[in-house]
Design an enzyme around this catalytic site. Sequence first.
Site, mmCIF file in Angstrom:
data_model
loop_
_atom_site.group_PDB
_atom_site.id
_atom_site.type_symbol
_atom_site.label_atom_id
_atom_site.label_comp_id
_atom_site.label_asym_id
_atom_site.label_seq_id
_atom_site.Cartn_x
_atom_site.Cartn_y
_atom_site.Cartn_z
ATOM 1 C CG PHE A 42 -1.630 1.299 1.445
ATOM 2 C CD1 PHE A 42 -2.492 1.811 0.484
ATOM 3 C CD2 PHE A 42 -1.439 2.009 2.621
ATOM 4 C CE1 PHE A 42 -3.145 3.028 0.690
ATOM 5 C CE2 PHE A 42 -2.098 3.209 2.825
ATOM 6 C CZ PHE A 42 -2.948 3.719 1.861
ATOM 7 C CG HIS A 118 -1.999 -1.334 -3.395
ATOM 8 N ND1 HIS A 118 -2.594 -1.249 -2.142
ATOM 9 C CD2 HIS A 118 -2.605 -0.386 -4.159
ATOM 10 C CE1 HIS A 118 -3.503 -0.291 -2.146
ATOM 11 N NE2 HIS A 118 -3.535 0.242 -3.363
ATOM 12 C CB CYS A 119 -2.895 -6.287 -0.271
ATOM 13 S SG CYS A 119 -1.340 -7.195 -0.101
ATOM 14 C CG ASN A 120 -1.614 -2.913 5.123
ATOM 15 O OD1 ASN A 120 -0.829 -2.013 4.863
ATOM 16 N ND2 ASN A 120 -2.180 -3.031 6.315
#
Length: 233
Positions: A42, A118-120
């Site tokens: 992220f 994206h993720c975290n």
Amino acid sequence: MNSTLTEEQLKSVVQGPGDVEWRYEMRRECQEILPGLLLGPFVASKSLETLQSLKITHIVCIRDAKEAFSVRPRFIDNFSYLTLDVEDNEEQNLIRLFPQAKLFIDNAISNGGRVLVHCNGGISLSPAFVVMFVMQHYQLSWEDALHMVQNRRYCISPNGGFLTQLKEYEAIYRASIAVASYPSTNRIVSRRKRDDEDDEDGIDRYDDRKRALVESSDSPPAPSYDADHMDIS
């Protein structure tokens, strides 16, 4: 959108660039997995300057619903976003959500765009989506697809539940290719054959019913009884 490569080309694609020295701080950056598709955490999506320097046009934001207050689209006037609310646990069904992400990525790349997924942390959740994408794009096994992504972003580690789904998705996409490649004429012939068989079954059933009615009309009438003349002694 699929890419057909020779065996040697696929081997080279899976191995990736051999001259990259992975550094710990690269976990906070994004890496290009295939032309036009980047993967990262992220934090890589929070810098407008960085995104513009990478010529990003589309962003897939994958987040746990509990993270929505922080992991969210930041520059909606600058990029096209797809936001997927999921749970980063082994029970989360990614296969059901993947077609939406794939369509978004395919449309972006086919129109000359560049996509950041994206993720975290960019470790488990978003990499699983990207592995499924490159698996189908290059028609790879789930293991080769996983290695391909790992060879470009060394820190990825999808959880056990996601790995199981990657294996399942390989069977799903290969089955869809097999169905699509099955000659349409054969499908039409098979369908016509089933229809003909159904018609014949219907005719046979009609003939059986008709025969039964005819036979019942030819049978001698059932005996009748007059209650007033019955011998009951």
